[in-house]
Design an enzyme around this catalytic site. Structure first.
Site, PDB file in Angstrom:
ATOM      1  N   ASP A  10       0.813  -1.234   0.000  1.00 20.54           N
ATOM      2  CA  ASP A  10       0.000   0.000   0.000  1.00 20.54           C
ATOM      3  C   ASP A  10       0.842   1.277   0.000  1.00 20.54           C
ATOM      4  O   ASP A  10       0.388   2.316   0.471  1.00 20.54           O
ATOM      5  CB  ASP A  10      -0.981   0.047   1.189  1.00 20.54           C
ATOM      6  CG  ASP A  10      -2.019  -1.075   1.184  1.00 20.54           C
ATOM      7  OD1 ASP A  10      -1.945  -1.953   0.301  1.00 20.54           O
ATOM      8  OD2 ASP A  10      -2.888  -1.062   2.064  1.00 20.54           O
TER       9      ASP A  10
ATOM     10  N   CYS B 249      -4.128  -6.433  -2.577  1.00 21.14           N
ATOM     11  CA  CYS B 249      -3.000  -7.305  -2.228  1.00 21.14           C
ATOM     12  C   CYS B 249      -2.957  -8.652  -2.955  1.00 21.14           C
ATOM     13  O   CYS B 249      -2.012  -8.940  -3.685  1.00 21.14           O
ATOM     14  CB  CYS B 249      -3.004  -7.587  -0.725  1.00 21.14           C
ATOM     15  SG  CYS B 249      -2.666  -6.137   0.291  1.00 21.14           S
TER      16      CYS B 249
ATOM     17  N   ARG C 277      -0.138  -9.759  -5.745  1.00 27.06           N
ATOM     18  CA  ARG C 277       0.976 -10.654  -5.400  1.00 27.06           C
ATOM     19  C   ARG C 277       0.965 -11.912  -6.271  1.00 27.06           C
ATOM     20  O   ARG C 277       2.022 -12.437  -6.655  1.00 27.06           O
ATOM     21  CB  ARG C 277       0.882 -11.044  -3.924  1.00 27.06           C
ATOM     22  CG  ARG C 277       1.315  -9.920  -3.026  1.00 27.06           C
ATOM     23  CD  ARG C 277       0.545  -9.856  -1.718  1.00 27.06           C
ATOM     24  NE  ARG C 277       0.642  -8.496  -1.211  1.00 27.06           N
ATOM     25  CZ  ARG C 277       1.613  -8.058  -0.416  1.00 27.06           C
ATOM     26  NH1 ARG C 277       2.527  -8.884   0.041  1.00 27.06           N
ATOM     27  NH2 ARG C 277       1.674  -6.801  -0.062  1.00 27.06           N
TER      28      ARG C 277
ATOM     29  N   HIS D 130       0.269 -13.738   1.684  1.00 30.02           N
ATOM     30  CA  HIS D 130      -1.103 -13.425   1.228  1.00 30.02           C
ATOM     31  C   HIS D 130      -1.516 -14.128  -0.064  1.00 30.02           C
ATOM     32  O   HIS D 130      -2.281 -13.594  -0.865  1.00 30.02           O
ATOM     33  CB  HIS D 130      -1.311 -11.907   1.098  1.00 30.02           C
ATOM     34  CG  HIS D 130      -2.705 -11.502   1.471  1.00 30.02           C
ATOM     35  ND1 HIS D 130      -3.162 -10.212   1.451  1.00 30.02           N
ATOM     36  CD2 HIS D 130      -3.763 -12.259   1.867  1.00 30.02           C
ATOM     37  CE1 HIS D 130      -4.424 -10.168   1.816  1.00 30.02           C
ATOM     38  NE2 HIS D 130      -4.809 -11.401   2.080  1.00 30.02           N
TER      39      HIS D 130
ATOM     40  N   HIS E  64       0.943  -0.987   5.175  1.00 24.94           N
ATOM     41  CA  HIS E  64      -0.477  -1.353   5.314  1.00 24.94           C
ATOM     42  C   HIS E  64      -0.903  -1.048   6.754  1.00 24.94           C
ATOM     43  O   HIS E  64      -0.168  -1.355   7.688  1.00 24.94           O
ATOM     44  CB  HIS E  64      -0.601  -2.854   5.014  1.00 24.94           C
ATOM     45  CG  HIS E  64      -1.994  -3.357   4.837  1.00 24.94           C
ATOM     46  ND1 HIS E  64      -2.904  -3.396   5.868  1.00 24.94           N
ATOM     47  CD2 HIS E  64      -2.630  -3.862   3.751  1.00 24.94           C
ATOM     48  CE1 HIS E  64      -4.047  -3.899   5.418  1.00 24.94           C
ATOM     49  NE2 HIS E  64      -3.898  -4.190   4.122  1.00 24.94           N
TER      50      HIS E  64
ATOM     51  N   ASN F 272       0.169  -2.173  -4.483  1.00 23.11           N
ATOM     52  CA  ASN F 272      -0.964  -1.345  -4.930  1.00 23.11           C
ATOM     53  C   ASN F 272      -0.794   0.034  -4.329  1.00 23.11           C
ATOM     54  O   ASN F 272       0.117   0.270  -3.539  1.00 23.11           O
ATOM     55  CB  ASN F 272      -2.326  -1.970  -4.555  1.00 23.11           C
ATOM     56  CG  ASN F 272      -2.449  -2.332  -3.087  1.00 23.11           C
ATOM     57  OD1 ASN F 272      -2.431  -3.498  -2.716  1.00 23.11           O
ATOM     58  ND2 ASN F 272      -2.544  -1.330  -2.232  1.00 23.11           N
TER      59      ASN F 272
HETATM   60 MG    MG Z   1      -1.625  -3.953  -0.502  1.00 21.70          MG
END
Ligand code: MG
Length: 475
Positions: A45, A84, A88, A143, A240, A293
């Protein structure tokens, strides 16, 4: 020049290099004859405008600024999704998330109650590089599925140290409600595990020291694997929300807590690059720095800034997917340049595999392209197109300077309506990176060209089941 002369000269050069290396005069000569090490630092982020070298006025990032001065700054480089998990997945597979099922319109990312994850049929970058003889490590937030079969160690990584999903998941019932727990965060509010390989080390993870511990782990990995080619994937948990930093960075930034967090990440990058220099690996290692992102804007001063770009995380406006990106490889990538050539995180896959001496899988559609000629020799990027997906929907497409939005949708705000545009909204991103002026009426031929390009892309997409919609109980 006769063959004997060449052989004698090569032996003479090798002998001189050997003497210089033994004296410590020449570092890394042996390593240079091998495959380059590859490091990907992937923030969570981080906004396009959050680094000193990308124009932030008060966030102090001397190590990243030095990395930019010694390397290449990419100003038109994109993630493959604005959140996310799909972002990824694309980095790890070199493919759009729509092809692996790592996206959904119902659940935007994986959660602790998700039963899905990265499909075994995908060839991760770690698996592909391991095939080329690389040692591999993942240090940070994964993630891509928290069940054993989805963890990094089941997907090409020799080792894993980090959290399996976002740091704002598993919030305990006793934590302050709503966003109150974010404004004054404490690690114990989120029962997120810190893992080593497949085992829980600590739960809840002490998030205040997590950036420092990731850094120590990365530096140790570099030291231990300095004699062989390695791939280090370092997806930071930060910035994040909830935001955490170690005591050494408490209240050090003029940008507040968010600035403290970025400045600790900046320190971390400095530690990693210093480790490469210490071990004489700097001339044989390519280091990428980018983000999954854009900034989570509704968290106000706890979220970042997309700078001059529109909107942020969750959206397919530029602020959601264009990332502040640096590439560093002293002596191989020219120092101190900025490039507006197009690239995406999926291209890290193709570029890395090519540099490692491998080739892309031929039995599937790959969406990444090899950027090595662009990075190393300043040639035009082979990438001419950027596809902007939100979940399973192709919201927008870019070709050259032109971007057409077929649909737009705000994110994480009160107005979450999907808006269809006919004709599409059109921007010339080289003139208007902030997407302020719709010029569709002036360029019907561009609208036709982009609409046809979107249709041609759509024809390559085969439906696969969504991994993000599989509940935990069914696996
Ligand atoms: Mg993210």
């Amino acid at each position: 020049m006769g063959r004997l002369t060449v052989v004698v000269r090569e032996r003479w050069i090798a002998a001189v290099c050997g003497v210089l290396m033994s004296c410590g005069v020449v570092r890394g000569v042996a390593a240079e004859s091998t495959k380059p090490n590859i490091i990907v630092v992937f923030c969570d982020d981080l906004g396009y405008g959050d680094l000193g070298c990308f124009g932030h006025p008060t966030i102090h990032t001397p190590h990243l600024d030095r990395m930019a001065a010694e390397g290449l700054k990419l100003t038109q480089f994109y993630s493959a999704a604005p959140v996310c998990t799909p972002s990824r997945a694309a980095l790890m597979t070199g493919r759009l998330p729509i092809r692996s099922g790592m996206c959904s319109d119902k659940r935007r990312v994986l959660f602790p109650d998700s039963g899905g994850g990265i499909p075994d049929s995908e060839i991760t970058l770690a698996e592909a590089l391991r095939q080329q003889g690389y040692a591999t490590a993942c240090v940070g937030k994964w993630h891509l599925g928290h069940l054993p079969q989805f963890l990094p160690t089941s997907n090409g990584f020799d080792s894993y140290f980090g959290i399996p999903y976002s740091n704002d998941m598993d919030r305990i019932a006793e934590a302050p409600k709503g966003r109150e727990s974010f404004w004054k965060p404490e690690s114990r509010y989120w029962n997120v595990p810190l893992m080593r390989n497949e085992k829980e080390l600590e739960r809840p993870a002490d998030q205040t020291t997590i950036t420092r511990r990731y850094t120590e782990e990365a530096v140790q990995f570099i030291k231990e694997h300095r004699e062989e080619p390695f791939f280090l994937y370092m997806p930071h948990s930060m910035p994040h929300v909830p935001l955490f930093r170690s005591d050494a960075f408490a209240e050090t930034s003029r940008r507040g807590l968010y600035g403290d967090v970025i400045e600790e990440i900046d320190w971390s990058v400095g530690q990693v690059l210093d480790a490469l220099r210490t071990h004489g690996l700097d001339s044989n290692t390519i280091v990428w720095f980018t983000s999954d992102n854009g900034p989570w804007l509704t968290f106000k001063d706890h979220g970042g800034s997309a700078g001059l770009l529109k909107d942020g995380k969750g959206t397919t406006w530029e602020g959601g997917m264009r990332e502040p990106t640096l590439v560093w490889w002293p002596g191989t990538i020219a120092a101190g340049r900025a490039s507006a050539e197009l690239g995406t995180t999926m291209d890290i896959y193709a570029t890395s595999l090519t540099l490692a001496g491998g080739s892309l899988p031929a039995d599937r559609v790959m969406d990444g392209v090899d950027l090595a000629p662009t990075l190393l020799h300043q040639q035009p990027s082979p990438r001419t197109e950027v596809l902007y997906y939100r979940g399973t929907r192709l919201m927008a497409i870019r070709k050259g300077p032109w971007k057409a939005h077929f649909m737009t949708q705000e994110s994480y705000t009160g107005n979450n309506e999907l808006v269809q545009h006919d004709p599409p909204v059109l921007h010339n991103l080289e003139v208007d990176p902030g997407e302020q002026w719709d010029v569709a009426a002036d360029h019907p031929e561009v609208i036709t060209m982009l609409t046809e390009a979107a249709a041609a892309h759509a024809a390559t997409v085969e439906p696969v089941p969504s991994q993000l919609e599989i509940p935990l109980s069914k696996k």
